[in-house]
Design a protein around this motif. Structure first.
Motif, PDB file in Angstrom:
ATOM      1  N   ILE A  64      51.970 -21.337  45.422  1.00  0.00           N
ATOM      2  CA  ILE A  64      50.501 -21.275  45.474  1.00  0.00           C
ATOM      3  C   ILE A  64      50.045 -19.825  45.594  1.00  0.00           C
ATOM      4  N   ILE A  65      49.293 -19.388  44.584  1.00  0.00           N
ATOM      5  CA  ILE A  65      48.738 -18.030  44.550  1.00  0.00           C
ATOM      6  C   ILE A  65      47.293 -18.105  45.034  1.00  0.00           C
ATOM      7  N   GLY A  66      46.947 -17.260  45.988  1.00  0.00           N
ATOM      8  CA  GLY A  66      45.553 -17.128  46.405  1.00  0.00           C
ATOM      9  C   GLY A  66      44.968 -15.938  45.663  1.00  0.00           C
ATOM     10  N   LEU A  67      44.005 -16.217  44.783  1.00  0.00           N
ATOM     11  CA  LEU A  67      43.395 -15.159  43.966  1.00  0.00           C
ATOM     12  C   LEU A  67      42.017 -14.841  44.537  1.00  0.00           C
ATOM     13  N   THR A  68      41.807 -13.596  44.933  1.00  0.00           N
ATOM     14  CA  THR A  68      40.531 -13.256  45.544  1.00  0.00           C
ATOM     15  C   THR A  68      40.110 -11.842  45.156  1.00  0.00           C
ATOM     16  N   GLY A  69      38.896 -11.503  45.515  1.00  0.00           N
ATOM     17  CA  GLY A  69      38.355 -10.180  45.212  1.00  0.00           C
ATOM     18  C   GLY A  69      36.868 -10.190  45.497  1.00  0.00           C
ATOM     19  N   SER A  70      36.318  -9.067  45.834  1.00  0.00           N
ATOM     20  CA  SER A  70      34.892  -8.979  46.147  1.00  0.00           C
ATOM     21  C   SER A  70      34.054  -9.161  44.885  1.00  0.00           C
ATOM     22  N   ILE A  71      32.763  -9.313  45.085  1.00  0.00           N
ATOM     23  CA  ILE A  71      31.822  -9.496  43.974  1.00  0.00           C
ATOM     24  C   ILE A  71      31.952  -8.353  42.963  1.00  0.00           C
ATOM     25  N   GLY A  72      31.941  -8.711  41.686  1.00  0.00           N
ATOM     26  CA  GLY A  72      31.949  -7.700  40.627  1.00  0.00           C
ATOM     27  C   GLY A  72      33.288  -7.052  40.348  1.00  0.00           C
ATOM     28  N   MET A  73      34.358  -7.580  40.959  1.00  0.00           N
ATOM     29  CA  MET A  73      35.678  -6.967  40.767  1.00  0.00           C
ATOM     30  C   MET A  73      36.410  -7.494  39.528  1.00  0.00           C
ATOM     31  N   GLY A  74      35.880  -8.549  38.911  1.00  0.00           N
ATOM     32  CA  GLY A  74      36.514  -9.065  37.698  1.00  0.00           C
ATOM     33  C   GLY A  74      37.459 -10.228  37.948  1.00  0.00           C
ATOM     34  N   LYS A  75      37.239 -10.937  39.059  1.00  0.00           N
ATOM     35  CA  LYS A  75      38.132 -12.026  39.438  1.00  0.00           C
ATOM     36  C   LYS A  75      38.138 -13.156  38.404  1.00  0.00           C
ATOM     37  N   SER A  76      36.968 -13.510  37.873  1.00  0.00           N
ATOM     38  CA  SER A  76      36.893 -14.597  36.876  1.00  0.00           C
ATOM     39  C   SER A  76      37.666 -14.230  35.613  1.00  0.00           C
ATOM     40  N   THR A  77      37.566 -12.968  35.234  1.00  0.00           N
ATOM     41  CA  THR A  77      38.296 -12.484  34.046  1.00  0.00           C
ATOM     42  C   THR A  77      39.800 -12.589  34.289  1.00  0.00           C
ATOM     43  N   VAL A  78      40.233 -12.181  35.483  1.00  0.00           N
ATOM     44  CA  VAL A  78      41.655 -12.237  35.828  1.00  0.00           C
ATOM     45  C   VAL A  78      42.126 -13.695  35.926  1.00  0.00           C
ATOM     46  N   ALA A 129      38.586  -3.001  41.838  1.00  0.00           N
ATOM     47  CA  ALA A 129      38.175  -1.917  40.932  1.00  0.00           C
ATOM     48  C   ALA A 129      37.507  -0.846  41.789  1.00  0.00           C
ATOM     49  N   PRO A 130      37.383   0.374  41.278  1.00  0.00           N
ATOM     50  CA  PRO A 130      36.694   1.416  42.057  1.00  0.00           C
ATOM     51  C   PRO A 130      35.262   0.986  42.415  1.00  0.00           C
ATOM     52  N   ALA A 131      34.772   1.437  43.564  1.00  0.00           N
ATOM     53  CA  ALA A 131      33.450   1.029  44.075  1.00  0.00           C
ATOM     54  C   ALA A 131      32.321   1.301  43.082  1.00  0.00           C
ATOM     55  N   ASP A 132      32.387   2.432  42.356  1.00  0.00           N
ATOM     56  CA  ASP A 132      31.301   2.743  41.414  1.00  0.00           C
ATOM     57  C   ASP A 132      31.296   1.766  40.240  1.00  0.00           C
ATOM     58  N   VAL A 133      32.485   1.325  39.817  1.00  0.00           N
ATOM     59  CA  VAL A 133      32.596   0.351  38.721  1.00  0.00           C
ATOM     60  C   VAL A 133      32.046  -0.994  39.195  1.00  0.00           C
ATOM     61  N   GLN A 134      32.415  -1.376  40.412  1.00  0.00           N
ATOM     62  CA  GLN A 134      31.931  -2.628  40.995  1.00  0.00           C
ATOM     63  C   GLN A 134      30.401  -2.633  41.065  1.00  0.00           C
ATOM     64  N   ARG A 135      29.834  -1.561  41.585  1.00  0.00           N
ATOM     65  CA  ARG A 135      28.378  -1.462  41.760  1.00  0.00           C
ATOM     66  C   ARG A 135      27.656  -1.579  40.414  1.00  0.00           C
ATOM     67  N   GLU A 136      28.175  -0.874  39.430  1.00  0.00           N
ATOM     68  CA  GLU A 136      27.581  -0.885  38.085  1.00  0.00           C
ATOM     69  C   GLU A 136      27.595  -2.303  37.496  1.00  0.00           C
ATOM     70  N   ARG A 137      28.731  -2.998  37.640  1.00  0.00           N
ATOM     71  CA  ARG A 137      28.864  -4.363  37.115  1.00  0.00           C
ATOM     72  C   ARG A 137      27.869  -5.315  37.784  1.00  0.00           C
ATOM     73  N   VAL A 138      27.810  -5.238  39.124  1.00  0.00           N
ATOM     74  CA  VAL A 138      26.979  -6.188  39.862  1.00  0.00           C
ATOM     75  C   VAL A 138      25.494  -5.939  39.608  1.00  0.00           C
ATOM     76  N   LEU A 139      25.091  -4.677  39.611  1.00  0.00           N
ATOM     77  CA  LEU A 139      23.667  -4.377  39.422  1.00  0.00           C
ATOM     78  C   LEU A 139      23.198  -4.656  37.996  1.00  0.00           C
ATOM     79  N   ALA A 140      24.140  -4.848  37.080  1.00  0.00           N
ATOM     80  CA  ALA A 140      23.780  -5.203  35.698  1.00  0.00           C
ATOM     81  C   ALA A 140      23.500  -6.702  35.560  1.00  0.00           C
ATOM     82  N   ARG A 141      23.803  -7.475  36.603  1.00  0.00           N
ATOM     83  CA  ARG A 141      23.580  -8.926  36.546  1.00  0.00           C
ATOM     84  C   ARG A 141      22.094  -9.247  36.630  1.00  0.00           C
TER      85      ARG A 141
END
Length: 198
Positions: A6-20, A133-145
């Motif tokens: 059993i793999i637990g897959l996690t990550g904060s908002i905007g990190m690309g978890k759904s893609t992974v 992902a780096p914080a600046d990449v995360q911020r850019e992704r989330v604020l584009a939503r």
């Protein structure tokens, strides 16, 4: 017969978890997406609509739960949030148990759980994969939503375990600050490594 890893897959908002998660599926690993199950349970004809409407009158409509209306009701109210979670979590737990039954013969399965550490879910998995992902990449992704604001983003972050802590607690890290192809390669390599340990 041994059960799946059993793999637990996690990550904060905007990190690309759904893609992974989709990359894991393409690599032959069945994925249980807790958020997708919640959306189905709360969507048009969903099993939880009546219970949610009873607890939060006016929060549902012909298309199921009005996420904005419900969000406004529970967003800053811990008691109301606990009421909502008491409706949602057991239903998701039942779906998860069914998923495990359906995939009992798989080599490995992944649980895509955004709040894995926050809810203590890491105790119930064999290995934890953090998507980062780096914080600046995360911020850019989330604020584009659509509909996202800096205030909303910062509030969501305040509810989540910091990325640095998640990385420290991870057994494996998938870096999504790279190209999709490079991320896909990381996932394929990790699946190979995990298979070799079975």
């Amino acid at each position: 017969m041994t059960r799946p890893l059993i793999i637990g897959l996690t990550g904060s908002i905007g990190m690309g978890k759904s893609t992974v998660a989709a990359m894991f599926e393409r690599a032959g690993v069945p994925v249980f997406d807790a958020d997708a199950e919640v959306r189905a349970l709360q969507g048009q004809g969903g099993e939880l609509i009546a219970a949610i409407e009873a607890a939060f009158p006016g929060s549902t409509g012909p298309d199921g739960v009005d996420r904005d209306a419900l969000g406004k009701l529970v967003f800053a109210d811990k008691e109301k949030l606990a009421t909502l979670e008491a409706i949602v979590h057991p239903a998701v737990g039942a779906k998860r148990a069914q998923f495990m039954k359906d995939n009992a013969t798989a080599e490995m399965i992944a649980f895509d759980i955004p709040l894995l550490f926050e809810r203590g879910g890491d105790a119930g998995v064999d290995t934890v994969v953090v998507v980062s992902a780096p914080a600046d990449v995360q911020r850019e992704r989330v604020l584009a939503r659509p509909g996202m604001t800096v205030e909303k983003f910062e509030h969501i972050l305040s509810l989540q375990t910091p990325d640095a802590e998640k990385r420290n607690r991870a057994d494996h890290i998938i870096d999504t600050g790279l190209t999709l192809a490079e991320t896909d390669t990381q996932v394929a390599e990790l699946v190979t490594v995990l298979r070799s340990k079975r």
